[in-house]
Design a protein around this motif. Structure first.
Motif, PDB file in Angstrom:
ATOM      1  N   CYS A 154       0.800  -1.224   0.000  1.00 22.69           N
ATOM      2  CA  CYS A 154       0.000   0.000   0.000  1.00 22.69           C
ATOM      3  C   CYS A 154       0.835   1.278   0.000  1.00 22.69           C
ATOM      4  N   VAL A 155       1.924   1.301   0.730  1.00 20.30           N
ATOM      5  CA  VAL A 155       2.722   2.532   0.809  1.00 20.30           C
ATOM      6  C   VAL A 155       3.219   2.953  -0.578  1.00 20.30           C
ATOM      7  N   PRO A 156       3.921   2.074  -1.326  1.00 16.75           N
ATOM      8  CA  PRO A 156       4.370   2.520  -2.657  1.00 16.75           C
ATOM      9  C   PRO A 156       3.208   2.809  -3.609  1.00 16.75           C
ATOM     10  N   CYS A 157       2.147   2.023  -3.505  1.00 18.62           N
ATOM     11  CA  CYS A 157       0.985   2.228  -4.375  1.00 18.62           C
ATOM     12  C   CYS A 157       0.371   3.603  -4.148  1.00 18.62           C
ATOM     13  N   LEU A 158       0.179   3.983  -2.893  1.00 21.88           N
ATOM     14  CA  LEU A 158      -0.457   5.263  -2.597  1.00 21.88           C
ATOM     15  C   LEU A 158       0.488   6.441  -2.798  1.00 21.88           C
ATOM     16  N   LEU A 159       1.768   6.222  -2.598  1.00 20.68           N
ATOM     17  CA  LEU A 159       2.728   7.286  -2.922  1.00 20.68           C
ATOM     18  C   LEU A 159       2.710   7.565  -4.424  1.00 20.68           C
ATOM     19  N   LYS A 160       2.631   6.492  -5.206  1.00 25.32           N
ATOM     20  CA  LYS A 160       2.548   6.643  -6.658  1.00 25.32           C
ATOM     21  C   LYS A 160       1.287   7.417  -7.036  1.00 25.32           C
ATOM     22  N   ALA A 161       0.163   7.074  -6.405  1.00 22.78           N
ATOM     23  CA  ALA A 161      -1.095   7.781  -6.678  1.00 22.78           C
ATOM     24  C   ALA A 161      -0.999   9.247  -6.257  1.00 22.78           C
ATOM     25  N   ALA A 162      -0.344   9.507  -5.146  1.00 26.25           N
ATOM     26  CA  ALA A 162      -0.223  10.882  -4.646  1.00 26.25           C
ATOM     27  C   ALA A 162       0.692  11.734  -5.515  1.00 26.25           C
ATOM     28  N   LEU A 163       1.623  11.088  -6.200  1.00 26.90           N
ATOM     29  CA  LEU A 163       2.558  11.832  -7.042  1.00 26.90           C
ATOM     30  C   LEU A 163       1.959  12.263  -8.378  1.00 26.90           C
ATOM     31  N   LYS A 164       0.793  11.721  -8.700  1.00 24.57           N
ATOM     32  CA  LYS A 164       0.121  12.139  -9.934  1.00 24.57           C
ATOM     33  C   LYS A 164      -0.318  13.584  -9.754  1.00 24.57           C
ATOM     34  N   LYS A 165       0.278  14.452 -10.532  1.00 23.61           N
ATOM     35  CA  LYS A 165      -0.024  15.874 -10.389  1.00 23.61           C
ATOM     36  C   LYS A 165      -0.940  16.312 -11.517  1.00 23.61           C
ATOM     37  N   GLU A 166      -2.227  16.223 -11.232  1.00 17.59           N
ATOM     38  CA  GLU A 166      -3.215  16.647 -12.221  1.00 17.59           C
ATOM     39  C   GLU A 166      -3.937  17.871 -11.694  1.00 17.59           C
ATOM     40  N   GLU A 167      -4.443  18.620 -12.610  1.00 18.23           N
ATOM     41  CA  GLU A 167      -5.057  19.894 -12.261  1.00 18.23           C
ATOM     42  C   GLU A 167      -6.516  19.783 -11.836  1.00 18.23           C
ATOM     43  N   ASN A 168      -7.255  18.797 -12.360  1.00 18.84           N
ATOM     44  CA  ASN A 168      -8.691  18.814 -12.098  1.00 18.84           C
ATOM     45  C   ASN A 168      -9.014  18.452 -10.646  1.00 18.84           C
ATOM     46  N   GLU A 169     -10.181  18.881 -10.199  1.00 19.42           N
ATOM     47  CA  GLU A 169     -10.595  18.758  -8.802  1.00 19.42           C
ATOM     48  C   GLU A 169     -10.753  17.299  -8.370  1.00 19.42           C
ATOM     49  N   ALA A 171      -9.188  14.603  -9.536  1.00 17.90           N
ATOM     50  CA  ALA A 171      -7.862  14.000  -9.377  1.00 17.90           C
ATOM     51  C   ALA A 171      -7.199  14.508  -8.098  1.00 17.90           C
ATOM     52  N   GLN A 172      -7.384  15.781  -7.791  1.00 20.90           N
ATOM     53  CA  GLN A 172      -6.818  16.343  -6.567  1.00 20.90           C
ATOM     54  C   GLN A 172      -7.426  15.682  -5.339  1.00 20.90           C
ATOM     55  N   LYS A 173      -8.722  15.390  -5.378  1.00 22.09           N
ATOM     56  CA  LYS A 173      -9.396  14.698  -4.273  1.00 22.09           C
ATOM     57  C   LYS A 173      -8.790  13.308  -4.082  1.00 22.09           C
ATOM     58  N   GLU A 174      -8.472  12.628  -5.161  1.00 22.72           N
ATOM     59  CA  GLU A 174      -7.849  11.303  -5.083  1.00 22.72           C
ATOM     60  C   GLU A 174      -6.457  11.387  -4.463  1.00 22.72           C
ATOM     61  N   VAL A 175      -5.710  12.419  -4.804  1.00 26.65           N
ATOM     62  CA  VAL A 175      -4.380  12.617  -4.217  1.00 26.65           C
ATOM     63  C   VAL A 175      -4.520  12.854  -2.709  1.00 26.65           C
ATOM     64  N   GLU A 176      -5.465  13.701  -2.336  1.00 31.28           N
ATOM     65  CA  GLU A 176      -5.690  13.966  -0.918  1.00 31.28           C
ATOM     66  C   GLU A 176      -6.103  12.700  -0.180  1.00 31.28           C
ATOM     67  N   MET A 177      -6.952  11.880  -0.802  1.00 31.07           N
ATOM     68  CA  MET A 177      -7.404  10.631  -0.191  1.00 31.07           C
ATOM     69  C   MET A 177      -6.224   9.678   0.001  1.00 31.07           C
ATOM     70  N   ALA A 178      -5.360   9.579  -0.994  1.00 34.31           N
ATOM     71  CA  ALA A 178      -4.185   8.701  -0.902  1.00 34.31           C
ATOM     72  C   ALA A 178      -3.268   9.155   0.235  1.00 34.31           C
ATOM     73  N   LEU A 182      -2.352   7.213   3.739  1.00 35.02           N
ATOM     74  CA  LEU A 182      -0.965   6.971   4.157  1.00 35.02           C
ATOM     75  C   LEU A 182      -0.697   7.500   5.567  1.00 35.02           C
ATOM     76  N   SER A 183      -1.330   8.573   5.929  1.00 36.50           N
ATOM     77  CA  SER A 183      -1.103   9.145   7.255  1.00 36.50           C
ATOM     78  C   SER A 183      -1.608   8.237   8.365  1.00 36.50           C
ATOM     79  N   ARG A 184      -2.440   7.277   8.032  1.00 34.94           N
ATOM     80  CA  ARG A 184      -3.006   6.371   9.037  1.00 34.94           C
ATOM     81  C   ARG A 184      -2.090   5.191   9.359  1.00 34.94           C
TER      82      ARG A 184
END
Length: 190
Positions: A154-169, A171-178, A182-184
């Motif tokens: 999960c750690v590498p998977c969610l870091l990969k998801a968080a590194l996706k830098k997209e502009e739309n709202e 995608a940003q929500k998905e980054v925040e969720m990832a 991870l913070s948990r």
């Protein structure tokens, strides 16, 4: 409509509390079509947002998670719809810092651990979106009781998801969720 009864007034159309509405909708899920399930889950997610810590803690029980697992097993709840509900439940728990171990002791936890492991082993035909969704749900609901094997996926998977830098709202929500998922994770896994 209020009515006078034996020295007191009663409201016939008493509004159900969010927890009661949630429970009613949850029981109706198993007999709905996939699209009806999605509509009910969207309503359930709104109700989750209205519940306080105590209501959430008493709603998200081992029994409820076991019922979700059974509904998935019996194909009465599609995995996509289950993830939609579970991810929001975990998100709300994380936002309010609720220490609820119901998921950890449920059969649904075992299902998620197996699905994460199975998806990770696929390598070539891996569904990255599914793996990300599973990891987010798992970490958000597990609080700090995460298996070492799942953490290593999960750690590498969610870091990969968080590194996706997209502009739309969205995608940003998905980054925040990832990142919230991870913070948990307990620091011993990172």
């Amino acid at each position: 409509m209020k009515e006078f009864v034996a020295g007191r007034t009663e409201d016939r159309n008493r509004e159900m509390a969010p927890k009661e509405k949630f429970s009613k909708l949850f029981e109706e899920l198993k007999s709905c079509s996939v699209s009806e399930q999605k509509e009910k889950i969207e309503e359930m997610n709104r109700l989750i947002d209205e519940m306080d810590k105590e209501e959430l803690y008493s709603t998200f029980t081992i029994d409820m998670f076991n019922k979700i697992d059974q509904m998935i097993e019996e194909d009465k709840l599609k995995m996509g719809n289950a993830i939609l509900l579970l991810k929001h439940m975990g998100y709300r728990n994380a936002l309010l810092n609720i220490k609820n171990y119901g998921f950890f002791f449920s059969s649904l936890n075992e299902r998620f651990e197996k699905m994460i492991d199975d998806e990770e082993k696929k390598k070539e035909k891996r569904n990255e979106n599914l793996l990300t969704e599973l990891c987010e749900c798992y970490l958000l609901l597990s609080y700090d009781l995460v298996s070492e094997d799942c953490a290593s996926v999960c750690v590498p998977c969610l870091l990969k998801a968080a590194l996706k830098k997209e502009e739309n709202e969205e995608a940003q929500k998905e980054v925040e969720m990832a990142l919230l998922a991870l913070s948990r994770i307990d620091e011993r896994y990172v």
